[in-house]
Design a protein around this motif. Structure first.
Motif: not given
Length: 163
Positions: A30-37
């Motif tokens: 949701i916050w776009g923190i690695t590894p998802f952002g």
């Protein structure tokens, strides 16, 4: 009753660990923190100290060039205390799996893993200590909240304090 109790304790503990890992994954996504952002956790000491320590640690292990004296510390100094205090966690071996450019992603995954293992160990501990006192009923959410409480979230800034 004993084997069933032991099996149940670890089933509950592993479930709490997997659930906390899923919750951290959802929050990071949701916050776009690695590894998802594209955002990372390199704030405070994490970006100022740990990233350079992990980069040097990774380089030293992969090139077989450990030095006990370092000129990168002020005018030079003994590197052994820094290595012992910051880098000798067995979890840090996982940082070798990531290229130097992807160390922020490795740090995020390392934090997710540590928080998940906090949930496993705290749940196993509480289950063993409080299970009999609660009459066989142990509130699962209380156990899960122990791993996702404010302590790990404040320690996100410094992954060395999480073990």
């Amino acid at each position: 009753m004993w084997p069933n109790y032991q099996t149940r304790r670890w089933q509950v503990a592993v479930t709490a660990g997997l659930l906390s890992l899923a919750i951290m994954g959802i929050v990071f996504a949701i916050w776009g923190i690695t590894p998802f952002g594209n955002h990372n956790l390199l704030i405070s000491d994490m970006g100022g100290q740990y990233l350079s320590f992990f980069t040097a640690y990774r380089h030293a292990i992969l090139t077989h060039s450990f030095q006990l004296y370092s000129f990168s510390q002020s005018l030079g100094g003994n590197a052994l205390p820094t290595i012992a205090y910051y880098l000798l966690s067995p979890f840090n071996i996982l940082m070798l799996l990531f290229p130097a450019a992807n160390l922020p992603t490795g740090l995020s995954l390392l934090i997710m893993l540590k928080i998940s293992l906090i949930a496993v160990t705290m749940t196993a501990f509480f289950y063993k200590r409080i299970f009999k006192q609660s009459g066989g009923r142990l509130p699962f959410l209380v156990l899960l909240s122990a791993s996702l409480a404010s302590l790990p979230s404040t320690i996100l800034r410094s992954c060395g304090w999480m073990h």
